[in-house]
Design a protein around this motif. Structure first.
Motif, PDB file in Angstrom:
ATOM      1  N   ASN A  86     -25.701 -45.372 -89.267  1.00 23.65           N
ATOM      2  CA  ASN A  86     -25.169 -43.896 -89.777  1.00 23.65           C
ATOM      3  C   ASN A  86     -25.442 -42.465 -89.298  1.00 23.65           C
ATOM      4  N   VAL A  87     -26.665 -41.948 -89.858  1.00 24.76           N
ATOM      5  CA  VAL A  87     -26.825 -40.879 -90.838  1.00 24.76           C
ATOM      6  C   VAL A  87     -27.614 -39.835 -89.363  1.00 24.76           C
ATOM      7  N   SER A  88     -27.872 -39.006 -89.569  1.00 31.61           N
ATOM      8  CA  SER A  88     -28.230 -38.099 -88.380  1.00 31.61           C
ATOM      9  C   SER A  88     -28.842 -36.378 -88.728  1.00 31.61           C
ATOM     10  N   SER A  89     -29.784 -35.329 -87.896  1.00 32.86           N
ATOM     11  CA  SER A  89     -29.731 -34.565 -89.030  1.00 32.86           C
ATOM     12  C   SER A  89     -29.802 -33.688 -88.012  1.00 32.86           C
ATOM     13  N   ILE A  90     -29.631 -32.084 -88.744  1.00 28.61           N
ATOM     14  CA  ILE A  90     -30.229 -31.103 -87.772  1.00 28.61           C
ATOM     15  C   ILE A  90     -30.524 -29.997 -88.476  1.00 28.61           C
ATOM     16  N   GLU A  91     -31.591 -29.215 -88.188  1.00 29.36           N
ATOM     17  CA  GLU A  91     -31.873 -27.954 -88.792  1.00 29.36           C
ATOM     18  C   GLU A  91     -31.606 -26.380 -88.226  1.00 29.36           C
ATOM     19  N   THR A  92     -31.478 -26.094 -88.851  1.00 30.81           N
ATOM     20  CA  THR A  92     -30.742 -24.291 -88.486  1.00 30.81           C
ATOM     21  C   THR A  92     -30.792 -23.210 -89.278  1.00 30.81           C
ATOM     22  N   ASP A  93     -32.002 -22.649 -88.443  1.00 28.48           N
ATOM     23  CA  ASP A  93     -32.639 -21.761 -89.721  1.00 28.48           C
ATOM     24  C   ASP A  93     -31.288 -21.036 -89.376  1.00 28.48           C
ATOM     25  N   LEU A  94     -31.003 -20.361 -90.564  1.00 31.17           N
ATOM     26  CA  LEU A  94     -30.922 -18.998 -90.915  1.00 31.17           C
ATOM     27  C   LEU A  94     -31.080 -17.209 -91.509  1.00 31.17           C
ATOM     28  N   THR A  95     -32.541 -17.740 -91.409  1.00 28.15           N
ATOM     29  CA  THR A  95     -33.068 -17.075 -91.181  1.00 28.15           C
ATOM     30  C   THR A  95     -33.184 -15.126 -91.373  1.00 28.15           C
ATOM     31  N   SER A  96     -32.972 -15.454 -89.611  1.00 29.52           N
ATOM     32  CA  SER A  96     -32.479 -14.183 -88.829  1.00 29.52           C
ATOM     33  C   SER A  96     -31.152 -13.823 -88.716  1.00 29.52           C
ATOM     34  N   THR A  97     -30.228 -15.178 -88.795  1.00 33.62           N
ATOM     35  CA  THR A  97     -28.838 -14.690 -88.889  1.00 33.62           C
ATOM     36  C   THR A  97     -28.910 -13.631 -90.551  1.00 33.62           C
ATOM     37  N   PHE A  98     -29.751 -14.075 -91.477  1.00 30.67           N
ATOM     38  CA  PHE A  98     -29.199 -13.949 -92.551  1.00 30.67           C
ATOM     39  C   PHE A  98     -29.690 -12.194 -92.885  1.00 30.67           C
ATOM     40  N   ASP A  99     -31.115 -12.281 -91.773  1.00 31.35           N
ATOM     41  CA  ASP A  99     -31.949 -10.697 -92.176  1.00 31.35           C
ATOM     42  C   ASP A  99     -31.219  -9.700 -91.012  1.00 31.35           C
ATOM     43  N   ALA A 100     -30.365  -9.953 -90.288  1.00 27.46           N
ATOM     44  CA  ALA A 100     -29.685  -9.345 -89.423  1.00 27.46           C
ATOM     45  C   ALA A 100     -28.132  -9.006 -90.060  1.00 27.46           C
ATOM     46  N   PHE A 101     -27.685  -9.513 -90.994  1.00 33.04           N
ATOM     47  CA  PHE A 101     -26.374  -9.115 -91.668  1.00 33.04           C
ATOM     48  C   PHE A 101     -27.003  -7.781 -92.758  1.00 33.04           C
ATOM     49  N   LYS A 102     -28.718  -8.644 -93.383  1.00 34.86           N
ATOM     50  CA  LYS A 102     -28.118  -7.671 -95.105  1.00 34.86           C
ATOM     51  C   LYS A 102     -29.134  -6.359 -93.754  1.00 34.86           C
ATOM     52  N   ASP A 103     -29.755  -5.874 -92.983  1.00 31.58           N
ATOM     53  CA  ASP A 103     -29.868  -4.660 -91.933  1.00 31.58           C
ATOM     54  C   ASP A 103     -28.611  -3.868 -91.706  1.00 31.58           C
ATOM     55  N   ALA A 104     -27.590  -4.867 -91.564  1.00 31.77           N
ATOM     56  CA  ALA A 104     -25.907  -4.360 -91.188  1.00 31.77           C
ATOM     57  C   ALA A 104     -25.346  -4.142 -92.369  1.00 31.77           C
ATOM     58  N   VAL A 105     -25.567  -4.183 -93.431  1.00 36.18           N
ATOM     59  CA  VAL A 105     -24.855  -3.235 -94.495  1.00 36.18           C
ATOM     60  C   VAL A 105     -25.400  -2.887 -95.687  1.00 36.18           C
ATOM     61  N   PRO A 106     -25.402  -1.577 -95.914  1.00 34.97           N
ATOM     62  CA  PRO A 106     -25.591  -1.136 -97.630  1.00 34.97           C
ATOM     63  C   PRO A 106     -26.517  -1.492 -98.452  1.00 34.97           C
ATOM     64  N   ASP A 108     -28.191   0.127-100.912  1.00 33.22           N
ATOM     65  CA  ASP A 108     -28.253   0.900-101.883  1.00 33.22           C
ATOM     66  C   ASP A 108     -27.978   1.223-103.458  1.00 33.22           C
ATOM     67  N   GLY A 109     -26.905  -0.021-104.025  1.00 29.73           N
ATOM     68  CA  GLY A 109     -26.592   0.131-104.911  1.00 29.73           C
ATOM     69  C   GLY A 109     -27.319  -0.342-105.730  1.00 29.73           C
ATOM     70  N   GLU A 110     -27.086  -1.175-107.670  1.00 25.24           N
ATOM     71  CA  GLU A 110     -27.508  -1.260-108.110  1.00 25.24           C
ATOM     72  C   GLU A 110     -28.675  -2.817-107.751  1.00 25.24           C
ATOM     73  N   THR A 111     -30.001  -2.890-108.019  1.00 27.02           N
ATOM     74  CA  THR A 111     -30.841  -3.667-107.881  1.00 27.02           C
ATOM     75  C   THR A 111     -30.370  -5.211-108.263  1.00 27.02           C
ATOM     76  N   THR A 112     -29.793  -5.382-108.979  1.00 25.41           N
ATOM     77  CA  THR A 112     -29.726  -6.863-108.889  1.00 25.41           C
ATOM     78  C   THR A 112     -28.318  -6.667-109.210  1.00 25.41           C
ATOM     79  N   LYS A 113     -27.515  -6.133-109.296  1.00 29.33           N
ATOM     80  CA  LYS A 113     -26.335  -6.632-108.074  1.00 29.33           C
ATOM     81  C   LYS A 113     -26.472  -6.620-106.867  1.00 29.33           C
ATOM     82  N   VAL A 114     -26.825  -6.365-105.926  1.00 26.20           N
ATOM     83  CA  VAL A 114     -27.420  -5.867-104.859  1.00 26.20           C
ATOM     84  C   VAL A 114     -27.806  -7.715-104.112  1.00 26.20           C
ATOM     85  N   ASN A 115     -29.365  -8.039-105.595  1.00 28.26           N
ATOM     86  CA  ASN A 115     -29.985  -8.671-105.512  1.00 28.26           C
ATOM     87  C   ASN A 115     -28.831 -10.405-105.115  1.00 28.26           C
ATOM     88  N   LEU A 116     -28.597 -10.349-106.079  1.00 29.37           N
ATOM     89  CA  LEU A 116     -27.129 -11.695-106.101  1.00 29.37           C
ATOM     90  C   LEU A 116     -26.202 -11.494-105.148  1.00 29.37           C
TER      91      LEU A 116
END
Length: 268
Positions: A86-106, A108-116
């Motif tokens: 009854n178990v199946s699986s799927i892979e959804t690679d969200l790397t490009s989605t995350f990168d697009a989000f990262k490119d779309a938002v500012p 330029d804040g405090e590095t630690t807070k931005v990374n978190l």
């Protein structure tokens, strides 16, 4: 300092599986969906769900993921599919989605807070993906948080991995989860791996982030429940207890219901 699990693994396993069955039947859904991280919590949760006989969809959602985390997750999924039809699986690679989000938002804040914030965004993108797939297949999103993470130190992302429909293992300490994992025969590579949330794209462990191991935090949580205070401890125990109390206090906003501004009747 560590507390060895004393749970009756077979009986606890049966109890959770029956609880999951009842919940799914009452909710009139087809089964469960779980995000697989390569860690013990998601491995145990997915194995518990698999035993219900309901449809179980395991989802890999890599975002610049460390190879060892990916390989552990895949090993578990393949093992689970061999054990349960009854178990199946799927892979959804969200790397490009995350990168697009990262490119779309500012950024330029405090590095630690931005990374978190970006780390938490990974968890929220995964939550969104799980609910998308859950909606298509008529499934419930099964949470993978344990008691120490969910109700002790709040070590999860609000509306990320904390955004779920039900939490099968949230009343189990981390040591209990490991004991259940051994009983369920999940891969040894997972049982022996250092716990990590995998949200930063590197190999930092949960202990690196928290400043204490789960064994230590479990001890501190139990000590706190007994009404102990930091003044009663010295050395490492004092340090760990203070870490626990600091995190527990700071993350109450995750553990408590969302505050609602109740308008007085005379103003309505």
């Amino acid at each position: 300092m560590a507390k060895k699990s004393t749970i009756q693994t077979e009986k606890v396993n049966t109890y959770i599986v029956e609880w999951l069955k009842d919940y799914a039947n009452n909710a009139k859904v087809n089964g469960f969906i779980i995000g697989i991280s390569g860690g013990v919590d998601s491995a145990v949760t997915s194995t518990l769900c698999a035993q219900t006989g309901f449809k179980v969809l395991c989802v890999e959602m890599p975002i610049h993921q460390a190879p060892n985390q990916v390989s552990r997750g895949r090993e578990h999924i393949e093992q689970l599919k061999k054990r349960f039809p009854n178990v199946s699986s799927i892979e959804t690679d969200l790397t490009s989605t995350f990168d697009a989000f990262k490119d779309a938002v500012p950024t330029d804040g405090e590095t630690t807070k931005v990374n978190l914030s970006l780390a938490n965004t990974r968890a929220r993108l995964r939550m969104t993906s799980l609910y998308y797939l859950a909606g298509i297949h008529g499934l419930l999103v099964a949470g993978t948080g344990n008691k120490v993470e969910d109700f002790g130190v709040g070590f999860y992302t609000k509306y990320g991995d904390g955004g779920v429909d039900l939490s099968p293992i949230a009343d189990l300490m981390k040591s209990d989860v490991y004991a259940l994992g051994e009983f369920l025969k999940i891969p040894n590579t997972i049982l022996t791996a250092a716990p990590t949330d995998g949200l930063f794209g590197d190999n930092r462990t949960d202990e690196d982030q928290l400043g204490a191991s789960y064994d230590e935090l479990e001890w501190a949580m139990l000590a706190d429940e007994l009404g102990k205070s930091a003044t009663e401890f010295v050395g490492r125990e004092k340090v760990v207890f203070e870490i626990y109390k600091k995190l527990n206090t700071a993350n109450q906003h995750k553990m408590n219901p969302i505050p609602v501004c109740s308008i007085p009747k005379k103003l309505k």
